[in-house]
Write a protein that holds these residues in place. Structure first.
Motif, PDB file in Angstrom:
ATOM      1  N   ASP A 147     -33.487  -4.887  -2.596  1.00  0.00           N
ATOM      2  CA  ASP A 147     -33.348  -6.339  -2.467  1.00  0.00           C
ATOM      3  C   ASP A 147     -32.413  -6.778  -1.344  1.00  0.00           C
ATOM      4  O   ASP A 147     -31.611  -7.695  -1.513  1.00  0.00           O
ATOM      5  N   ARG A 150     -35.628 -10.602   2.434  1.00  0.00           N
ATOM      6  CA  ARG A 150     -36.517 -11.520   1.726  1.00  0.00           C
ATOM      7  C   ARG A 150     -37.574 -12.020   2.690  1.00  0.00           C
ATOM      8  O   ARG A 150     -37.284 -12.480   3.788  1.00  0.00           O
ATOM      9  N   LYS A 151     -38.831 -11.900   2.262  1.00  0.00           N
ATOM     10  CA  LYS A 151     -39.957 -12.350   3.063  1.00  0.00           C
ATOM     11  C   LYS A 151     -41.117 -12.647   2.124  1.00  0.00           C
ATOM     12  O   LYS A 151     -41.291 -11.944   1.119  1.00  0.00           O
ATOM     13  N   ASP A 153     -41.464 -14.917   0.030  1.00  0.00           N
ATOM     14  CA  ASP A 153     -40.943 -15.312  -1.288  1.00  0.00           C
ATOM     15  C   ASP A 153     -40.723 -14.143  -2.243  1.00  0.00           C
ATOM     16  O   ASP A 153     -40.854 -14.296  -3.467  1.00  0.00           O
ATOM     17  N   ARG A 154     -40.384 -12.990  -1.682  1.00  0.00           N
ATOM     18  CA  ARG A 154     -40.029 -11.870  -2.558  1.00  0.00           C
ATOM     19  C   ARG A 154     -38.938 -11.027  -1.907  1.00  0.00           C
ATOM     20  O   ARG A 154     -38.781 -11.019  -0.694  1.00  0.00           O
ATOM     21  N   TRP A 155     -38.198 -10.339  -2.744  1.00  0.00           N
ATOM     22  CA  TRP A 155     -37.126  -9.457  -2.277  1.00  0.00           C
ATOM     23  C   TRP A 155     -37.711  -8.116  -1.868  1.00  0.00           C
ATOM     24  O   TRP A 155     -38.636  -7.603  -2.508  1.00  0.00           O
TER      25      TRP A 155
END
Length: 167
Positions: A147, A150-151, A153-155
């Motif tokens: 994590d 971020r790209k 909308d996700r880690w």
């Protein structure tokens, strides 16, 4: 068979096009915006000034750029000057044919060992093919982080791999 050669300014529109695809469609890069040709020109200059390779793979029949690879700055501090970070990208339609291995090996072969002692690869943990490619040419996994990017909308996590020149 494709050939590998040093990149020129004339190759940079193709390089920008290849990279734009990965920025817009994948997690192979954590960049969120593609680089302009002018930004690529500046990057090419910095890489050359540092004595590091920036190469392209060219189709011998058509002259089209099939992919590119370069050694860039790793961490940006003077104490890291002899360590580089690799970047390697193929046109999507060129993937899966063994060309990535040829291109990455070509990058390592073009490296001046008096300038670069180690090459680091920082790879999205969702791009298993890139991890496998680096492993095939002798990189070893040295760590993972969860994590950290971020790209879409996700880690995303990262896999860290290292290639140490032994000669």
């Amino acid at each position: 068979m494709p050939s590998i050669r040093p990149a020129t300014v004339d190759d940079l529109p193709a390089v920008a096009d290849i990279y734009r695809y990965y920025v817009e469609n994948s997690v192979a890069t954590f960049d969120l915006e593609p680089l302009s040709v002018a930004q690529w020109e500046a990057k090419l200059g910095r890489i050359r000034d540092a004595g590091r390779p920036f190469i392209v793979m060219e189709d011998d029949d058509s002259g089209a750029v099939l992919g590119y690879a370069y050694l860039g700055v790793y961490r940006g501090k003077a104490g890291w000057a002899h360590t580089a970070e690799d970047s390697i990208y193929l046109r999507p339609e060129s993937a899966g044919r063994g060309l990535g291995r040829v291109l990455l090996q070509g990058l390592l072969d073009a490296t001046d060992r008096s300038v670069t002692h180690n090459v680091m690869a920082v790879i999205s943990d969702e791009v298993a093919a890139s991890v496998a490619l680096h492993r095939k040419v002798g990189f070893v996994e040295v760590g993972r982080t969860a994590d950290v990017g971020r790209k879409f909308d996700r880690w995303l996590g990262a896999v860290y791999m290292q290639y140490a020149f032994t000669d």
